[in-house]
Design a protein around this motif. Structure first.
Motif, PDB file in Angstrom:
ATOM      1  N   SER A 114     -54.419  50.542 -36.566  1.00  6.11           N
ATOM      2  CA  SER A 114     -53.963  51.897 -36.950  1.00  6.11           C
ATOM      3  C   SER A 114     -53.905  51.929 -38.600  1.00  6.11           C
ATOM      4  O   SER A 114     -54.488  52.783 -39.225  1.00  6.11           O
ATOM      5  CB  SER A 114     -52.933  52.513 -36.776  1.00  6.11           C
ATOM      6  OG  SER A 114     -52.598  53.836 -36.814  1.00  6.11           O
ATOM      7  N   SER A 118     -56.658  52.926 -40.918  1.00  2.00           N
ATOM      8  CA  SER A 118     -56.492  54.430 -41.792  1.00  2.00           C
ATOM      9  C   SER A 118     -56.894  54.156 -43.314  1.00  2.00           C
ATOM     10  O   SER A 118     -57.113  55.245 -43.916  1.00  2.00           O
ATOM     11  CB  SER A 118     -54.764  54.733 -41.589  1.00  2.00           C
ATOM     12  OG  SER A 118     -54.521  55.107 -40.289  1.00  2.00           O
ATOM     13  N   LYS A 122     -59.719  56.535 -45.184  1.00  2.00           N
ATOM     14  CA  LYS A 122     -59.190  57.345 -46.155  1.00  2.00           C
ATOM     15  C   LYS A 122     -59.917  57.027 -47.506  1.00  2.00           C
ATOM     16  O   LYS A 122     -60.453  58.050 -48.095  1.00  2.00           O
ATOM     17  CB  LYS A 122     -57.682  57.091 -46.471  1.00  2.00           C
ATOM     18  CG  LYS A 122     -57.276  57.502 -47.687  1.00  2.00           C
ATOM     19  CD  LYS A 122     -55.690  57.228 -48.218  1.00  2.00           C
ATOM     20  CE  LYS A 122     -55.442  58.166 -49.233  1.00  2.00           C
ATOM     21  NZ  LYS A 122     -53.699  57.569 -49.659  1.00  2.00           N
ATOM     22  N   GLU A 247     -61.766  62.003 -38.995  1.00  4.21           N
ATOM     23  CA  GLU A 247     -60.993  61.542 -37.676  1.00  4.21           C
ATOM     24  C   GLU A 247     -61.960  60.895 -36.694  1.00  4.21           C
ATOM     25  O   GLU A 247     -61.341  59.937 -35.853  1.00  4.21           O
ATOM     26  CB  GLU A 247     -60.515  62.952 -37.176  1.00  4.21           C
ATOM     27  CG  GLU A 247     -59.564  63.770 -38.136  1.00  4.21           C
ATOM     28  CD  GLU A 247     -60.072  64.340 -39.326  1.00  4.21           C
ATOM     29  OE1 GLU A 247     -61.310  64.358 -39.378  1.00  4.21           O
ATOM     30  OE2 GLU A 247     -59.370  64.795 -40.163  1.00  4.21           O
ATOM     31  N   LYS A 250     -62.240  57.119 -37.357  1.00  7.48           N
ATOM     32  CA  LYS A 250     -61.341  56.524 -37.213  1.00  7.48           C
ATOM     33  C   LYS A 250     -60.874  56.293 -35.838  1.00  7.48           C
ATOM     34  O   LYS A 250     -60.413  55.207 -35.239  1.00  7.48           O
ATOM     35  CB  LYS A 250     -59.860  57.177 -37.817  1.00  7.48           C
ATOM     36  CG  LYS A 250     -58.447  56.544 -37.601  1.00  7.48           C
ATOM     37  CD  LYS A 250     -57.331  57.402 -38.151  1.00  7.48           C
ATOM     38  CE  LYS A 250     -56.078  56.645 -38.031  1.00  7.48           C
ATOM     39  NZ  LYS A 250     -54.925  57.347 -38.615  1.00  7.48           N
TER      40      LYS A 250
END
Length: 281
Positions: A114, A118, A122, A247, A250
């Motif tokens: 995660s 992330s 990003k 989103e 990910k």
């Protein structure tokens, strides 16, 4: 008549082991065809099959000259096949070689997955917003040391800030791909093999073709940010899917990595599925 007698004698001698042998060979030929499907080798394979079929037909019809030519063609063609199909043979061996005995798990726990994903997403989101071209390769179970050697080694922590800084336009390291190994940025400015797939849209450039290329010869996950449109794409197992949001990107990355980490895959299952993960765009 001799040919027909051979067929009849073969049928009479069939047993359970013969059936198993036929099924095994059929399965192998099917998987080879699936591997060659939609490649330049597909048309060549069809031509070879036609020649093989014509040999018994020419013998049955007593077309001696044609039969002699076809037999000589097959004899010489065996060596030619190794040269012609070299890229496909290499690809098949790489797939089979990812055995349960040699695989290493890149990410061991969900928290690490995660955090790393992330940071990557990003950076990708910010690069997309500024329409800064980017090419990020996440190493999986197939080692990419040969690709890393073509670039500049960094061995830095995977962070959004570092990734964004690498791809700043007109900086020395912005060209080429970044390779992420485990939780670190291994290298940047790396050269990737270009895909020869003719189905890739002509509107897509070298960056997308390189992303598909590395995904064809390895199980790496490759993220692309278009310099012209800022569109985010993902290449996995030789397939390119586009128009990802932060989103969605990910979620799919985490899903694939967790799937590959948790699933114990045997060599037989790899040959059967070629480790293809279907991604819904």
């Amino acid at each position: 008549m001799e040919f027909l007698n051979i067929i009849l004698n073969t049928i009479k001698s069939i047993n359970i082991f013969s059936i198993l042998d036929i099924v095994s060979v059929s399965f192998i030929f099917y998987q080879v065809y699936m591997l060659l499907r939609k490649t330049r080798a597909e048309q060549l394979l069809k031509g070879i099959l036609l020649v093989v079929l014509l040999i018994p037909i020419s013998s049955l019809l007593q077309l001696q000259t044609l039969n002699w030519i076809l037999n000589k063609t097959i004899t010489i063609g065996v060596l030619s096949l190794v040269i012609i199909f070299q890229p496909e043979i290499r690809k098949a061996l790489e797939h089979i070689g990812r055995s349960a005995f040699t695989e290493k798990h890149i990410f061991q726990d969900d928290e690490t997955i995660s955090v790393i994903i992330s940071e990557i997403t990003k950076a990708v989101e910010n690069l997309s917003a500024s329409k800064t071209g980017a090419l990020i390769v996440i190493e999986q179970k197939t080692g990419l040391s040969d690709i890393i050697e073509t670039g500049t080694k960094i061995d830095g922590n995977t962070s959004a800030a570092l990734l964004e800084n690498i791809f700043v336009e007109n900086t020395p390291l912005h060209d080429g791909a970044v390779v992420i190994r485990s939780n670190r940025i291994a290298a940047c400015g790396c050269f990737l093999p270009l895909s020869s797939d003719r189905n890739i849209s002509k509107q897509l450039g070298t960056r997308h073709r390189a992303a598909v290329g590395i995904s064809e010869v390895s199980d790496a996950l490759t993220i692309i940010v278009s310099e012209e449109t800022g569109v985010i794409s993902l290449a996995v197992n030789g397939k390119l899917t586009r128009y990802y949001s932060n989103e969605k990107l990910k979620a799919i990355l985490i899903k694939i990595i967790q799937y590959r980490r948790d699933k114990k895959i045997t060599i037989g299952e790899k040959v059967k599925s070629w480790v293809k993960i279907k991604i819904k765009a």
